[in-house]
Design an enzyme around this catalytic site. Sequence first.
Site: not given
Length: 178
Positions: A29, A71
């Site tokens: 990701s 993230k």
Amino acid sequence: MISFLIFVGGIVLFIRFFIANPYTVVGASMAPTFIENDFIIVDKITPRFSHLQRGDIIVFVPPGKTIPYIKRIIGLPGETVKIKRTTVEICTTENNIEQCNTLPETYLSWVKTEARCGIDEFKVNTGWLFVMGDNRWFSTDSRCCFGLDCYEWSSYEVPFDHIIGKVYLRFFPDFSVF
């Protein structure tokens, strides 16, 4: 010798629990910034005593999950994040006038951002952050509530008290990328 080992062990445990923690990146990701099996050190002090900024990379445990995620911070408290076809806009409101700016995402090697779960506009609540992975096609992030069924409440963000820390250092990066 035993007292020395206990002393050193105490220092190591203190650092690990209160100052910095090692993690291994799992998943794609955050590619190309971080790839699977990158070894990172997470600074646990900075998020507690200073302000996190847009673009900072954090490790946190999303509400309803038990595993840590990595993230990038996109939206800050009080902002509205608008997902366009190839861009992300950050909007603020002052004196009932909305000011929107396209987020410069120079850290992405390709730009393809899509709304998820049919929602393309997110209002970031006070005490929360809106986060996204750099690999937008394969990132489970604030756009769709980390894969949880979040239609029962309106919050897709990460609360400050779920943040473990800010990524400080990467060990053993894949030098073939450079």
